[in-house]
Design a protein around this motif. Structure first.
Motif, PDB file in Angstrom:
ATOM      1  N   VAL A 441      36.655 -34.459  22.992  1.00  0.00           N
ATOM      2  CA  VAL A 441      36.773 -35.871  22.809  1.00  0.00           C
ATOM      3  C   VAL A 441      35.657 -36.678  23.808  1.00  0.00           C
ATOM      4  O   VAL A 441      34.505 -37.449  23.199  1.00  0.00           O
ATOM      5  CB  VAL A 441      38.083 -36.651  23.312  1.00  0.00           C
ATOM      6  CG1 VAL A 441      37.767 -38.067  23.167  1.00  0.00           C
ATOM      7  CG2 VAL A 441      39.138 -36.176  22.064  1.00  0.00           C
ATOM      8  N   LEU A 537      40.428 -42.302  18.066  1.00  0.00           N
ATOM      9  CA  LEU A 537      40.935 -41.054  18.831  1.00  0.00           C
ATOM     10  C   LEU A 537      41.152 -39.789  17.914  1.00  0.00           C
ATOM     11  O   LEU A 537      40.568 -38.749  17.853  1.00  0.00           O
ATOM     12  CB  LEU A 537      42.089 -41.573  19.541  1.00  0.00           C
ATOM     13  CG  LEU A 537      42.885 -40.450  20.223  1.00  0.00           C
ATOM     14  CD1 LEU A 537      41.816 -39.705  21.271  1.00  0.00           C
ATOM     15  CD2 LEU A 537      44.023 -40.731  21.018  1.00  0.00           C
ATOM     16  N   VAL A 538      41.670 -40.331  16.574  1.00  0.00           N
ATOM     17  CA  VAL A 538      42.028 -39.265  15.670  1.00  0.00           C
ATOM     18  C   VAL A 538      40.680 -38.683  15.122  1.00  0.00           C
ATOM     19  O   VAL A 538      40.503 -37.438  15.017  1.00  0.00           O
ATOM     20  CB  VAL A 538      43.087 -39.638  14.519  1.00  0.00           C
ATOM     21  CG1 VAL A 538      43.038 -38.926  13.187  1.00  0.00           C
ATOM     22  CG2 VAL A 538      44.333 -39.860  14.856  1.00  0.00           C
ATOM     23  N   ALA A 541      39.162 -36.557  17.759  1.00  0.00           N
ATOM     24  CA  ALA A 541      39.779 -35.169  17.928  1.00  0.00           C
ATOM     25  C   ALA A 541      39.674 -34.288  16.888  1.00  0.00           C
ATOM     26  O   ALA A 541      39.472 -33.113  17.021  1.00  0.00           O
ATOM     27  CB  ALA A 541      41.404 -35.597  18.229  1.00  0.00           C
ATOM     28  N   THR A 542      39.517 -34.800  15.628  1.00  0.00           N
ATOM     29  CA  THR A 542      39.517 -33.927  14.473  1.00  0.00           C
ATOM     30  C   THR A 542      38.067 -33.363  14.320  1.00  0.00           C
ATOM     31  O   THR A 542      37.917 -32.252  13.961  1.00  0.00           O
ATOM     32  CB  THR A 542      39.774 -34.962  13.207  1.00  0.00           C
ATOM     33  OG1 THR A 542      40.911 -35.436  13.213  1.00  0.00           O
ATOM     34  CG2 THR A 542      39.360 -33.977  11.746  1.00  0.00           C
ATOM     35  N   LEU A 546      40.358 -30.330  17.200  1.00  0.00           N
ATOM     36  CA  LEU A 546      41.697 -29.825  17.832  1.00  0.00           C
ATOM     37  C   LEU A 546      42.680 -29.549  17.091  1.00  0.00           C
ATOM     38  O   LEU A 546      42.514 -30.127  15.738  1.00  0.00           O
ATOM     39  CB  LEU A 546      42.071 -31.214  18.586  1.00  0.00           C
ATOM     40  CG  LEU A 546      41.039 -31.524  20.015  1.00  0.00           C
ATOM     41  CD1 LEU A 546      41.737 -32.671  20.490  1.00  0.00           C
ATOM     42  CD2 LEU A 546      40.938 -30.447  20.889  1.00  0.00           C
ATOM     43  N   ALA A 548      46.172 -29.925  14.457  1.00  0.00           N
ATOM     44  CA  ALA A 548      46.750 -30.914  14.167  1.00  0.00           C
ATOM     45  C   ALA A 548      47.783 -31.378  14.875  1.00  0.00           C
ATOM     46  O   ALA A 548      48.058 -32.585  15.105  1.00  0.00           O
ATOM     47  CB  ALA A 548      47.206 -30.772  12.674  1.00  0.00           C
ATOM     48  N   SER A 550      48.066 -31.356  17.874  1.00  0.00           N
ATOM     49  CA  SER A 550      47.838 -32.023  19.271  1.00  0.00           C
ATOM     50  C   SER A 550      47.164 -33.372  18.831  1.00  0.00           C
ATOM     51  O   SER A 550      47.425 -34.542  19.442  1.00  0.00           O
ATOM     52  CB  SER A 550      46.619 -31.121  19.814  1.00  0.00           C
ATOM     53  OG  SER A 550      46.971 -29.791  20.306  1.00  0.00           O
ATOM     54  N   ILE A 551      46.468 -33.302  17.550  1.00  0.00           N
ATOM     55  CA  ILE A 551      46.030 -34.487  17.247  1.00  0.00           C
ATOM     56  C   ILE A 551      47.113 -35.633  17.034  1.00  0.00           C
ATOM     57  O   ILE A 551      47.111 -36.735  17.383  1.00  0.00           O
ATOM     58  CB  ILE A 551      44.971 -34.656  15.954  1.00  0.00           C
ATOM     59  CG1 ILE A 551      43.927 -33.802  16.107  1.00  0.00           C
ATOM     60  CG2 ILE A 551      44.965 -35.595  15.266  1.00  0.00           C
ATOM     61  CD1 ILE A 551      42.950 -33.309  15.104  1.00  0.00           C
ATOM     62  N   SER A 552      48.423 -35.156  16.223  1.00  0.00           N
ATOM     63  CA  SER A 552      49.561 -36.116  15.796  1.00  0.00           C
ATOM     64  C   SER A 552      50.161 -36.575  17.358  1.00  0.00           C
ATOM     65  O   SER A 552      50.500 -37.589  17.231  1.00  0.00           O
ATOM     66  CB  SER A 552      50.431 -35.170  15.158  1.00  0.00           C
ATOM     67  OG  SER A 552      51.685 -36.178  14.889  1.00  0.00           O
ATOM     68  N   LEU A 554      48.623 -36.959  20.078  1.00  0.00           N
ATOM     69  CA  LEU A 554      47.565 -37.945  20.922  1.00  0.00           C
ATOM     70  C   LEU A 554      47.726 -39.290  20.056  1.00  0.00           C
ATOM     71  O   LEU A 554      47.879 -40.340  20.694  1.00  0.00           O
ATOM     72  CB  LEU A 554      45.944 -37.424  20.570  1.00  0.00           C
ATOM     73  CG  LEU A 554      45.746 -36.160  21.574  1.00  0.00           C
ATOM     74  CD1 LEU A 554      44.318 -35.680  21.023  1.00  0.00           C
ATOM     75  CD2 LEU A 554      45.729 -36.587  23.190  1.00  0.00           C
ATOM     76  N   ALA A 555      47.748 -39.294  18.917  1.00  0.00           N
ATOM     77  CA  ALA A 555      47.844 -40.562  17.939  1.00  0.00           C
ATOM     78  C   ALA A 555      48.897 -41.245  18.384  1.00  0.00           C
ATOM     79  O   ALA A 555      49.131 -42.546  18.398  1.00  0.00           O
ATOM     80  CB  ALA A 555      47.612 -40.195  16.567  1.00  0.00           C
TER      81      ALA A 555
END
Length: 848
Positions: A441, A537-538, A541-542, A546, A548, A550-552, A554-555
């Motif tokens: 990020v 942020l998504v 991170a995508t 990262l 999926a 972890s992305i979820s 973070l979101a």
């Protein structure tokens, strides 16, 4: 679907009742009973003409003064005790009241949505059900018109109409005084006077009432500054006044002028825990808060750290003229109304200081309307033409703010599991550090050592108390006009055709400004990831590759830190939108008189409820990196109902028994569904809903002198269509707040006891089957079937000069939820706004 057993039982009960009535009527005549008692015929204005309710080819529940008085009806919510198929509920305050007919209604928590069930009081439309809620005073009758009434009553009557008619001035002098006292500190005092000013030319009527009640819900109020205070909520304190003048300058002109004013100042409405898991209770307790766990709704104990205050002022004037002309009768109805409300609220319903509404929360609604109708008879044609226009101005202020405990509470939620057992109260800061510490990020935003680019607020200062919405203001103007006609043509002596048509045109403008006191934590995310920090942020991170999961995570974390009330992306742009809706609605019906006392009808009608704007924060427009969101559209489509109905109306055995029944089928297009997600209100247009069922009403004058029985049954199957894709759990299921079965009954017995002293005993009962109270149909929000019993006994003088009555409502003390909901940010915690408990009292009335 109704079971075969249920259908068979209902048919058997109806057949037994009818045959029994016939037998009793015959026996009465054979034994020389003399003149047989009959059922009173109620005159209604359901078709904007005075006519017998038995002659109107549509489903109507008509209730006169005696039926309403014996059922203790003082407002539209009380009406549910005797009106089958009608639901009326209140939530955050009694100004947020929603009526439903045949399962169709509009959740009232969002003033951007108008009501599907129209409320008319003395011919004047109240544009929201909550605006029509209050002490109705001296009621002459109430008509419940079921199904779309889009021809004569216009837009926003797509589900039906509650038509309230109050007592008019009289040329014979008279008056009344009434005093009621009851438990929970209840008191209501009212008085009226009527009589002529100029004989046969000018008469007046004055009415006033004041009411008080201690709350019937115990509120544990703990602001953290000392011992908790135990007080009451759901209190009642109001004053209302109505002045009328009836002017008849000639045989061809009659005018009725009405001015009214009401003021309410109440502590309402708290919510009890309806179903509450242990985990959210532990989190609330971790910041020193309290809820009831395990939940016990029957205890009627609520928790808060701030008071609930509701202040309402309602006033208006209207003038109705009827002028007899050679061509017909010209009717003009002119009105102006002003309704103002301000309130405070502890929106998390716990003693933790999580979130609240304080100053800056208000609603100001003003409305001017003018209607003109011309009616007449030309041979076999009974005709009506008319026009209508209205101008409405709505200003709504909203300010939801974070409490002193929110940062610690959220911090524990965000880090739960990483620091046993609940996470750390410094979790907001820790979460921000973990976000900016993600190398992919940091690389994507192009700032080596992102820690310097994104200052991390120290624990305790990430989301300070009082941050959030400093003050959002929505200004909406609605201009509406319509032309309509409604005509009945007698094709033969027995067959009549009714046809009506209405064209409605409405334009709404909304201009909204937003003012956010954004907490440092959300500001940091907005700085790093743009006006939509979650999407930014998504995307970052995508792109960084990262996983999926972890992305979820973070979101979710970013979304909780930057709730809608914390985001500034609307502050510079606001809303500035306009929409226009136009629609042709109408009805066509065939009526056949099989006999003088038996008629059948079949009909179709279309109802229309205009589209509008969700008056809540919406983040769905294009994004300008410097300005934030632009061209946001919070609009939603109009709601249209097509309804088909077949039924009969009868006055059997010489009008000893009135028995009416119908079957209906309704299709709803773009149903306006308002849902509370636990964080905010979301408006969805549900593509289709089907509603079908049967409705039965009866009134029976028994052979026992003074004993009358009336009641009704409604079977309503109202389901979402398979296109409800935005909420998959809705598909094919019964919609919220719509029981399949309603059953009501009222028994009134009046007899002389000694001399000119009469006795009264009345009982009314209402049964509803199981239903879901939540817009999202969460299984946790189901209300089991229940029955409410109300009763009244009393003595009176034969001429009505005085009466003394004792009464009780909800005699079995049923504890039921009007609406259950997700408690704010408390996953697994559900609150509920409860119906009233058992209450009792006495009423003394003097008339002259």
């Amino acid at each position: 679907m109704m079971s075969k057993f249920t259908r068979t039982a209902l048919y058997a009960a109806a057949s037994t009742f009818v045959l029994g009535a016939a037998a009793q009527a015959q026996v009465f005549e054979q034994v020389g009973g003399g003149e047989r008692r009959t059922v009173d015929v109620i005159t209604v204005t359901a078709q904007q003409r005075e006519e017998s309710a038995q002659d109107v080819p549509l489903s109507i529940g008509a209730y006169d003064t005696d039926a309403l008085a014996n059922a203790g009806v003082k407002d539209i919510k009380d009406l549910i005790s005797i009106a089958p198929g009608l639901m009326v509920t209140s939530t955050q305050s009694e100004t947020i009241t929603t009526a439903r007919i045949r399962g169709i209604g509009t959740v009232g928590d969002n003033f951007g949505l108008e009501s599907s069930v129209g409320v008319y009081i003395d011919g004047v439309f109240r544009s929201r059900n909550g605006v029509g809620f209050g002490d109705l005073g001296e009621i002459e009758r109430i008509e419940v018109l079921r199904g779309p009434q889009g021809t004569l009553f216009g837009k926003n009557t797509s589900a039906g109409v509650l038509n309230v008619v109050t007592a008019a001035p009289e040329f014979e002098a008279g008056g009344s005084l009434e005093a009621s006292l009851g438990d929970y500190g209840y008191s209501r005092f009212s008085g009226s006077i009527t009589g002529p000013i100029f004989e046969d030319v000018l008469a007046v009527r004055l009415f006033g009432a004041t009411g008080d009640r201690d709350g019937f819900q115990q509120l544990i109020l703990d602001d953290g500054n000392g011992p908790a205070e135990v007080t009451n909520s759901e209190t009642q304190e109001y004053f209302t006044f109505r002045a009328q003048a009836l002017w008849t300058p000639s045989n061809s002109v009659e005018g009725r002028f009405i001015a009214d004013y009401s003021k309410r100042d109440e502590l309402c409405c708290s919510a009890v825990q309806w179903d509450y898991a242990a985990t959210p209770a532990v989190f609330v307790g971790s910041v020193g808060g309290q809820v009831m766990q395990p939940a016990d709704p029957e205890a009627r104990v609520a928790y808060a750290n701030r008071e609930y205050v509701q202040e309402v002022e309602d006033q208006g004037v209207s003038a109705e003229f009827d002028i007899e002309m050679p061509i017909g009768t010209l009717t003009s109805v002119t009105s102006w109304r002003q309704w103002e409300n301000s309130r405070t609220q502890d929106i998390d319903y716990s003693t933790a200081d999580i979130a609240y509404r304080a100053d800056g929360n208000y609603t100001d609604l003003s409305r001017f309307s003018q209607e003109v109708r011309l009616t007449g008879i030309w041979g076999d044609l009974d005709w009506l033409v008319g026009g209508f226009l209205s101008h409405e101005e709505l200003e709504l202020g909203d300010a939801i703010r974070f409490g002193d405990d929110w940062e610690g509470y959220l911090g524990r939620l965000l880090t739960a599991g990483s620091v046993p057992p609940l996470g750390t109260p410094a979790g907001v800061t820790a979460t921000l550090q973990s976000i900016v510490g993600l190398a992919p990020v940091a690389a994507l935003i192009g700032v080596p050592g992102a820690q310097g680019f994104l200052p991390i607020p120290a624990p305790g200062s990430a989301i300070p108390e009082g941050t959030g919405v400093a003050g959002d203001v929505y200004d909406q103007t609605a201009e509406s006009w319509a032309l309509f006609t409604h005509n009945t043509y007698r094709l033969t002596d027995n067959l009549s055709l009714t046809a009506g048509l209405r064209y409605t045109h409405e334009t709404k403008n909304v201009y909204a400004t937003f003012n956010t006191n954004s907490p440092a934590a959300c500001g940091a995310l907005e700085t790093a990831f743009g006006p939509d920090p979650v999407a930014g942020l998504v995307a970052a991170a995508t792109a960084a590759g990262l996983p999926a999961a972890s992305i979820s995570g973070l979101a979710t974390a970013a979304g909780n830190i930057c709730l809608p009330y914390a985001r500034t992306a609307l502050d510079q742009t606001g809303y500035d939108r306009e929409r226009t809706d136009e629609q042709v609605s109408g009805t066509v019906r065939l009526t056949y008189d099989f006999a003088d006392d038996f008629m059948g009808y079949v009909g179709y009608s279309r109802g229309f409820k205009a589209g509008g704007f969700n008056l809540d924060r919406s983040f769905n427009g294009p994004i300008d990196p410097a300005l934030g969101y632009t061209d946001v559209d919070s609009g939603f489509a109009p709601e249209i109902i097509d309804a088909y109905e077949v039924g009969f109306k009868s006055q059997l055995f010489g009008n000893v028994l009135q028995l009416n029944a119908n079957a209906f089928y309704q299709e709803v297009e773009d149903f306006q569904l308002n849902t509370f997600t636990g964080i905010s209100f979301v408006v969805d247009s549900i593509a289709s809903i089907e509603s079908y069922g049967v409705e039965i009403d009866f009134a029976y004058a028994t052979p026992i002198d003074g004993l009358d029985i009336s009641g009704g049954y409604a079977y309503v199957n109202a389901e979402y269509g398979d296109e409800a894709s935005t909420a998959p759990n809705l598909r094919g299921n019964q919609i919220s707040l719509s029981p399949e079965n309603f059953l009501t009954a009222q028994v009134i017995y009046e007899r002389p006891i000694w001399g000119d002293i009469w006795g009264l005993a009345s009982l009314d009962a209402r049964y509803v089957s199981e239903y879901n109270t939540g817009s999202d149909l969460d299984p946790e929000k189901v209300q089991d079937a229940f029955t409410i019993l109300n009763a009244r006994v009393g003595l009176s003088q034969a001429d009505g000069e005085w009466s003394l009555e004792a009464w009780g409502r909800n005699l079995t003390d049923e504890a039921y939820a009007q609406v259950a909901f997700d408690q704010f940010a408390q996953s697994g915690g559900f609150g509920a706004f409860m119906g009233a408990p058992r209450t009792w009292g006495v009423t003394l009335r003097k008339e002259w």
